[in-house]
Each structure stands twice: as structure tokens, then as C-alpha cells.
Design an enzyme around this catalytic site. Structure first.
Site, short mmCIF file in Angstrom:
data_model
loop_
_atom_site.label_atom_id
_atom_site.label_comp_id
_atom_site.label_asym_id
_atom_site.label_seq_id
_atom_site.Cartn_x
_atom_site.Cartn_y
_atom_site.Cartn_z
N SER A 164 0.83 -1.20 0.00
CA SER A 164 0.00 0.00 0.00
C SER A 164 0.86 1.25 0.00
O SER A 164 1.97 1.26 0.56
CB SER A 164 -0.86 -0.01 1.27
OG SER A 164 -1.47 1.24 1.46
N TYR A 203 -1.97 -0.92 10.73
CA TYR A 203 -2.21 -1.58 9.44
C TYR A 203 -1.05 -1.31 8.48
O TYR A 203 -0.49 -2.23 7.87
CB TYR A 203 -3.53 -1.07 8.83
CG TYR A 203 -3.63 -1.32 7.35
CD1 TYR A 203 -3.81 -2.61 6.85
CD2 TYR A 203 -3.51 -0.27 6.42
CE1 TYR A 203 -3.88 -2.84 5.48
CE2 TYR A 203 -3.57 -0.49 5.06
CZ TYR A 203 -3.75 -1.78 4.59
OH TYR A 203 -3.80 -2.00 3.24
N LYS A 215 2.11 -3.76 6.62
CA LYS A 215 2.51 -3.80 5.20
C LYS A 215 4.01 -3.57 5.05
O LYS A 215 4.67 -4.26 4.29
CB LYS A 215 1.73 -2.74 4.40
CG LYS A 215 0.24 -3.03 4.28
CD LYS A 215 -0.03 -4.29 3.46
CE LYS A 215 -1.51 -4.60 3.34
NZ LYS A 215 -1.77 -5.92 2.76
#
Ligand code: NAD
Ligand code: UFG
Length: 342
Positions: free
Chosen positions: A124, A151, A155
Site C-alpha cells: 500500500s 495496518y 505492510k
């Protein structure tokens, strides 16, 4: 050639499976329906006119995953399965670290044990944190301190872990794809984004206001240093994003080792640009008000997509009007998402 798609029932996964099937790949989907519905898979089949194997399986379950590799000759894996809600990741970080990071470890261990070392990973733009410069290029430094939520940290940690894996064993071929803001839906209106509860993201919120499920969009701040004061993002049509995965598989087939790519359009639109385009293309009115800034938001984020163009031979084709049109087509045809279908 058989491609295993983890999280293939989800928003980006289902669109990618359609493109893979269309291009003649054999597809094997693994999903535990944590954030998706079986109906999405029936529709992937209806759109593509092709069948595929499906296993209802949690990627944390190494034994079941291993059986899938025993039963199938898998060439490459596209790994979408993970949790993705930024706000929720601040509430239940361990759940996110476990599902996203442990899930990837389990997957890679099973892959290695079966001699499958080709992987496309869903990363992302969030790994860039607050941008040091615009547009964001793959050479921009990333660091864990700069990432603003758990989050995003999962990643970045997975990216680093996969780099270490590649350093330890050069037989791996790994494409880390950094998505910008995927929106839109398949042009058939049969699959699209189906968020649970009140959407956190802009486009599903707009389309639920348009259909009357939500009353009013709150625009999070109009005092950013942008052309109209509202936040600017690099929105990318989900079918273009799906095509990016097919392109990444082609790159992997050339045995290029490990690399990372921005998948975006390179064009930034503000919140009000999106609202206006949605209204114009679809002939609807969006009730909105200007509200306060959302904590943690940045003013501007868009990609330099040159590397993906040069090395993957991929470029986004669809513009903002198609993104708005296809979102609305999906929303109108499925006012409750996949909900009434199962
Ligand atoms: P999604 O939630 O629609 O799809 C993820 C799928 O993975 C779901 O079908 C879910 O049921 C499944 N899943 C989750 N945990 C699983 C597990 N342990 N075992 C098996 N299946 C599991 O999300 P999406 O928008 O399609 O995103 C796909 C990937 O792309 C995610 O990894 C996400 O973090 C990443 N990503 C998404 C965006 C975005 O804006 N949508 C942006 C950047 C990156
Ligand atoms: N926005 C509003 N009102 C809303 C929702 C959003 O004004 O109700 C604004 C935001 O302030 C931002 C823009 O719309 O300016 C886009 O917001 P989104 O929540 O749709 O997307 P973000 O860019 O904040 O985040 C998304 C994903 C993340 C991912 C990130 C970078 O949700 O997971 O893109 O790729 F990390």
C-alpha cells in the site's frame, strides 16, 4: 498456468480473478469469507464464463494450506488476504499483526516447502507515510517511524520480511505492489466494493449517500494546501489495478527477483473533484458538508507510476469519470452489496 489467489473473494481479489480467468490462467482461490461473501465468487464465474477451484480456508491454517499445494500444481501466488481497516488496526493491533504478518509467514513457508517461489504481494502507498515529496516514487525512503498506523506497519514489515526472504534465497521472484486508492467496480456492475457497516473510505460513502442509505457526506477539511482546500489522492480504477497484477505475473515469469512498484494513475483528485465528477457523470446530487479534518490524514498523496510502466508494461487506462460511473452502476444494481444474494 495455475495461480493461487489468497483473498480472492474480496474487492480487489475478485476483480483480479476475473482478469486472470479472461487471460486464460487457471485460478485457485483461498478465502475464509472474513470480509467477503460466496456470492462474489459466483459472480466472478458468471462474468468470466469460466470455472475455478475454491477452498474455504484460513491462511493461518498451515496444514490446510499445505493440502491445497499438495492437490494442485501452483505456479505463482497473488496474496491479497489480510485485514485493511486503518482505524480498526489501532483498536486491535495484535489481530492485525497476526493475520497480516503471521498469515504471510505461514503462506511463504508452505510455498517454499512446495517449491513455489513466485509471489505478488498487496502492499500500500501507506508505507510511504507522510510524503516527503510529491509525486511518490519507489526510491523515496520508507521507515517504520513514518508510518502512521498499525495496518500500514504490517505492510511495511511484510515488505521488509519478503526482502529478507529473497536475500536468503534468490530463487524467489516477488513483486511488491503499492496500491494508491482503488475505487470503481467491474463495468458489468456484478462485482464491486461491499464494505461492512458505515464506510470509512470516500467513494463508498459517496455512493451510499447517492442511493439514500447515508444522509450526508462529511468532507474532512477544506483548509489543506490544495487547489480547493480538500485532500488530494491518486484514485485508481479497480480493474486497472487488477490488470496490474496480471502484468506483475508477466514480470515474475521473466525471473526478475524482488522489486516494488507503485500502482496508481499519477493524477491527484480532491474530495470535491470526486464529488463533482460523481454528480456530473451520474446525474445525481451528493449532499455534503465541510467538516473538520480527520486525524492522521495527509493533504496530498499521488504516485509517480513510471516504474510500473517501464518494467511491468502496465499503465492505468480508466479515468475519474469511468471510476464514478462504474461505482454508481454497481451501487444501483446492488443497493445492499452482496447481502441479499446469499
Ligand atoms: P478485502 O477485505 O475486500 O479482501 C481481502 C480478502 O481476504 C477478504 O475476502 C477476506 O475475507 C480475506 N481474508 C482476510 N484474512 C484472511 C485469512 N486469514 N485467510 C483467508 N482469507 C482472508 O480487501 P481488498 O480491498 O480487496 O484488499 C486486498 C488487499 O489489498 C489487502 O491485503 C489490503 O490490505 C490491500 N490494499 C487494499 C487497499 C484498498 O484501499 N482497498 C489499498 C492498499 C492495499
Ligand atoms: N474523506 C472525506 N470524507 C469521508 C471519507 C474520506 O472527506 O467520509 C476524504 C479523506 O479525508 C481523504 C480522501 O477523502 O482526503 C480519501 O480518503 P479515504 O479514506 O478514501 O482514503 P485514504 O487515502 O485516507 O486511505 C486509503 C486506504 C488506506 C491506504 C491509503 C493509501 O483506506 O488503507 O488509501 O493507499 F493505506
Amino acid at each position: 498456468m495455475a495461480i493461487l489467489v489468497t483473498g480472492g473473494a474480496g474487492y480487489i481479489g475478485s476483480h483480479t480473478c476475473v482478469e486472470l480467468l479472461k487471460d486464460g490462467y487457471d485460478v485457485i482461490i483461498v478465502d475464509n469469507f472474513y470480509n467477503s461473501k460466496p456470492e462474489a465468487l459466483r459472480r466472478v464465474k458468471a462474468i468470466s464464463g469460466r470455472d475455478f477451484k475454491f477452498y474455504e480456508c484460513d491462511i493461518l491454517d498451515a496444514e490446510s494450506l499445505s493440502k491445497i499445494f499438495d492437490e494442485n500444481k501452483i505456479d505463482s501466488v497473488i496474496h491479497f488476504a489480510g485485514y485493511k481497516a486503518v482505524g480498526e488496526s489501532c483498536q486491535i493491533p495484535l489481530t492485525y499483526y497476526n493475520n497480516n504478518i503471521t498469515g504471510t509467514i505461514v503462506l511463504c513457508e508452505v510455498m517454499a516447502a512446495h517449491g513455489c517461489k513466485n509471489l505478488v504481494f498487496s502492499s500500500s502507498a501507506t508505507v510511504y507515510g507522510a510524503p516527503k515529496k510529491i509525486p511518490m516514487t519507489e526510491t523515496d525512503p520508507v521507515d517504520i517511524e513514518g508510518v502512521t498506523n498499525p495496518y500500514g506497519r504490517t505492510k511495511l514489515i511484510i515488505e521488509e520480511m519478503l526482502k529478507d526472504l529473497y536475500r536468503s534465497d534468490n530463487e524467489w521472484n516477488i513483486a511488491l505492489l503499492r496500491y494508491f486508492n482503488p475505487i470503481g467496480a467491474h463495468e458489468s456492475g456484478m462485482i464491486g466494493e461491499d464494505p461492512n457497516g458505515i464506510p470509512n473510505n470516500l467513494m463508498p460513502y459517496i455512493s451510499q449517500v447517492a442511493i439514500g442509505k447515508l444522509e450526508q457526506l462529511s468532507v474532512f477539511g477544506d483548509d489543506y494546501p490544495t487547489h480547493d482546500g480538500t485532500g488530494v489522492r491518486d484514485y485508481i480504477h479497480v480493474v486497472d489495478l487488477a490488470r496490474g497484477h496480471v502484468a506483475a505475473l508477466g514480470w515474475i515469469g521473466k525471473k526478475r527477483g524482488l522489486d516494488w512498484f507503485n500502482l496508481g494513475t499519477g493524477v491527484g483528485y480532491s474530495v470535491l473533484d470526486i464529488v463533482r465528477s460523481f454528480e456530473k457523470v451520474n446525474g445525481v446530487t451528493i449532499n455534503y458538508k465541510i467538516g473538520p479534518r480527520r486525524p492522521g490524514d495527509i493533504a496530498v498523496c499521488y504516485s509517480d507510476p513510471t516504474k510500473a510502466k517501464e518494467q511491468l508494461g502496465w499503465q492505468a487506462q480508466r479515468g475519474i469519470d469511468e471510476m464514478c460511473r462504474d461505482t454508481w452502476n454497481w451501487q444501483k444494481k446492488n443497493p445492499n452489496g452482496f447481502d441479499n444474494a446469499d
